[in-house]
Design a protein around this motif. Sequence first.
Motif, mmCIF file in Angstrom:
data_model
loop_
_atom_site.group_PDB
_atom_site.id
_atom_site.type_symbol
_atom_site.label_atom_id
_atom_site.label_comp_id
_atom_site.label_asym_id
_atom_site.label_seq_id
_atom_site.Cartn_x
_atom_site.Cartn_y
_atom_site.Cartn_z
ATOM 1 N N LEU A 188 4.814 -1.210 -6.833
ATOM 2 C CA LEU A 188 3.625 -1.751 -6.182
ATOM 3 C C LEU A 188 3.986 -2.972 -5.342
ATOM 4 C CD1 LEU A 188 0.744 -1.361 -8.735
ATOM 5 C CD2 LEU A 188 1.212 -0.102 -6.659
ATOM 6 N N VAL B 146 5.728 -1.820 -2.171
ATOM 7 C CA VAL B 146 4.881 -1.110 -1.213
ATOM 8 C C VAL B 146 3.818 -2.014 -0.626
ATOM 9 C CG1 VAL B 146 3.156 0.686 -1.085
ATOM 10 C CG2 VAL B 146 5.293 1.136 -2.196
ATOM 11 N N LEU B 147 3.209 -2.851 -1.497
ATOM 12 C CA LEU B 147 2.061 -3.618 -1.019
ATOM 13 C C LEU B 147 2.464 -4.940 -0.379
ATOM 14 C CD1 LEU B 147 -0.510 -3.003 -3.865
ATOM 15 C CD2 LEU B 147 -0.188 -1.778 -1.758
ATOM 16 N N VAL B 148 3.606 -5.503 -0.761
ATOM 17 C CA VAL B 148 3.980 -6.806 -0.205
ATOM 18 C C VAL B 148 5.198 -6.705 0.710
ATOM 19 C CG1 VAL B 148 4.598 -9.164 -0.732
ATOM 20 C CG2 VAL B 148 3.032 -7.962 -2.207
ATOM 21 N N ASN C 126 6.928 -4.229 2.029
ATOM 22 C CA ASN C 126 6.908 -3.337 3.194
ATOM 23 C C ASN C 126 6.116 -3.921 4.350
ATOM 24 O OD1 ASN C 126 8.414 -1.605 1.781
ATOM 25 N ND2 ASN C 126 6.939 0.051 1.691
ATOM 26 N N ARG C 127 5.290 -4.923 4.056
ATOM 27 C CA ARG C 127 4.515 -5.563 5.128
ATOM 28 C C ARG C 127 5.325 -6.645 5.814
ATOM 29 N NH1 ARG C 127 -0.510 -3.133 5.175
ATOM 30 N NH2 ARG C 127 -0.186 -1.476 3.685
ATOM 31 N N PHE D 150 5.044 6.668 -0.326
ATOM 32 C CA PHE D 150 4.302 5.613 0.350
ATOM 33 C C PHE D 150 4.821 5.369 1.757
ATOM 34 C CE2 PHE D 150 3.112 4.477 -3.960
ATOM 35 C CZ PHE D 150 1.778 4.204 -3.772
ATOM 36 N N MET D 151 6.115 5.589 1.983
ATOM 37 C CA MET D 151 6.698 5.188 3.256
ATOM 38 C C MET D 151 6.871 6.324 4.239
ATOM 39 S SD MET D 151 9.490 2.421 2.023
ATOM 40 C CE MET D 151 10.261 2.302 3.617
ATOM 41 N N SER E 112 3.894 12.577 1.627
ATOM 42 C CA SER E 112 3.586 11.725 2.769
ATOM 43 C C SER E 112 2.458 10.817 2.344
ATOM 44 C CB SER E 112 3.170 12.546 3.974
ATOM 45 O OG SER E 112 1.803 12.846 3.881
ATOM 46 N N SER E 113 2.237 9.743 3.113
ATOM 47 C CA SER E 113 1.241 8.779 2.655
ATOM 48 C C SER E 113 -0.173 9.299 2.834
ATOM 49 C CB SER E 113 1.424 7.460 3.381
ATOM 50 O OG SER E 113 1.195 7.640 4.747
ATOM 51 N N SER F 154 -1.170 7.661 -2.999
ATOM 52 C CA SER F 154 -0.757 6.554 -2.130
ATOM 53 C C SER F 154 -1.873 6.203 -1.156
ATOM 54 C CB SER F 154 0.535 6.895 -1.411
ATOM 55 O OG SER F 154 0.516 8.193 -0.928
ATOM 56 N N TYR G 133 -3.312 2.423 -0.809
ATOM 57 C CA TYR G 133 -3.316 1.754 0.491
ATOM 58 C C TYR G 133 -4.729 1.340 0.896
ATOM 59 C CZ TYR G 133 1.530 2.436 1.874
ATOM 60 O OH TYR G 133 2.881 2.360 1.980
ATOM 61 N N GLN H 146 -5.733 -1.787 -0.896
ATOM 62 C CA GLN H 146 -5.078 -2.960 -0.325
ATOM 63 C C GLN H 146 -5.732 -3.350 0.991
ATOM 64 O OE1 GLN H 146 -1.524 -2.533 1.708
ATOM 65 N NE2 GLN H 146 -0.718 -4.537 1.164
ATOM 66 N N ASN I 76 -2.732 1.639 6.570
ATOM 67 C CA ASN I 76 -1.319 1.285 6.353
ATOM 68 C C ASN I 76 -0.588 1.476 7.664
ATOM 69 O OD1 ASN I 76 1.186 0.755 5.078
ATOM 70 N ND2 ASN I 76 1.562 2.948 5.074
ATOM 71 N N THR I 77 0.362 0.614 7.940
ATOM 72 C CA THR I 77 1.144 0.787 9.157
ATOM 73 C C THR I 77 2.546 0.251 8.951
ATOM 74 O OG1 THR I 77 1.381 0.054 11.429
ATOM 75 C CG2 THR I 77 0.051 -1.316 10.019
ATOM 76 N N THR I 78 3.548 0.918 9.536
ATOM 77 C CA THR I 78 4.917 0.422 9.485
ATOM 78 C C THR I 78 5.416 0.243 10.907
ATOM 79 O OG1 THR I 78 5.873 2.619 9.503
ATOM 80 C CG2 THR I 78 5.445 1.641 7.366
#
Lengths: 181, 286
Positions: A16, A19-21, A23-24, A74-75, B41-42, B47, B51, B54, B123-125
């Motif tokens: 968590l 993913v939540l911190v 990855n940002r 998640f990614m 996948s997200s 997930s 997300y 969050q 969510n974004t990367t």
Amino acid sequence: MNVILKNLLRFCILILFQVLVLNRITLLWWTEPTGFPPFMPHIYQLAILLMPFETPVWLLLLSGFAVGISIDAFMDTAGINAFATVLLAYWRTNILTTLLPRSLNEYSGLEPTIKNMGAFPFLSYSLILIIFHHLAYYLLLAWSFSEFGRLLLQVGAATVTSMIFVVIYVLLFTKQEVARL
Amino acid sequence: MRNIILFIRRFFNLILFLALEAFCMVMAMHTNTLQGNDLVSSANLISGTIYKKQSDVAYYFSLKKMNDSLLAENAFLRNSMARIRSYDTLRDTAVHRKFATGDSTKHIVKYADYVYRTARVINTTTTAQDNYLTLNRGSNDGIEKNMAVISATGIVGRVEHVSAHFSSVLSILSAKQKVSAKLKDGTTGYIVWDDKQPEYLQMVDVPQQVDVKKGDTVYTAMYSLFSPDIMIGTVQKSEPVKKNAMQLLYIRSSTNFHNLQYVYVIENKMNGERKATEDSVAVKSK
């Protein structure tokens, strides 16, 4: 606390947090059209690195796969994190045997931490494995050897930042001996 | 037989290791093709839900910025509305673009019919080789694969995976997709991303004789997946490419991928028919 429960809890918290911190946090060192490659700090490998010494290899491999695949979900990088983490889990036992003076069976019930291993062996243990992980991860992501120098730069920078996070984690979550006069 | 069992018992760890790695590789390979699996996948429920939670929290921190961008967009829409209203005969052509075939004016053909849907980015990367966004809308809200996604300031990407309540969008920051673009004077080219900086895109296939200045705007071209004339960015730097007499333009993306909040998913109702036609040609020419 029960060992299994403790490891499961650590698994969830690390994923968590990753993913939540983390990855940002996009680490851009300067923004020019041909600048330093962006990268991301990783901490979830600690879930494998900190499992007890005498964990059998098959269990390490399966839990490495579980950790990697949950990060992948998640990614949106199906399989890549899982590949790198299984690689890390496979080499863990060999590296530990090389670094430790006695055979692994003698450390029953203990975990690889600074307290149990000493600062230098622990740091080199995690450094070697994290380099393995990052090399596999970024190589699979790029899927080519063109611009190999840039790849190495990315791996180096990511390793340094990941190690900083590993050290912070270990400093925060190690029980300190109460100093007696 | 006994030997085989002994062999497996002896090398069980190695075999398990190789099997797991092979499985990961196969999965990675499958997802790298465009028809990849939706399994990991997200857009999946777990997930996606995390997300969303969050995003609900982080949402409040950028309300002010979002308000400003919404205001700016409202102003832009009001302006373009006013412009369209002044030409009474063009009132219906703003969204339904029509053209008349040569011989008979009775045949009016719609070749594009756009429906815009709003969605929130949960969510974004921006750092990966292929970057994805997760949206809080899925097939229940009418989102389908391969729809175009834009933001108030520019293009964003293309829907790749859809579940009932979420969808995941392959952003323009990806080596996997090219978008056809045009300059102010109509010269077309392709937008690609060299996975170095999320602020900069590259435009290739622009002939060297075309005079490009710093600050020129780049728009989507007629024949891209996106509706035409959506802003992509501004030219930052141009570099001649020696081997094919073209030039490479560095383009500062007008979409800020770091703090995307709201996007529009564009459905082109004619796209299915167009795609089917194009695919049938592709199959024949193979």
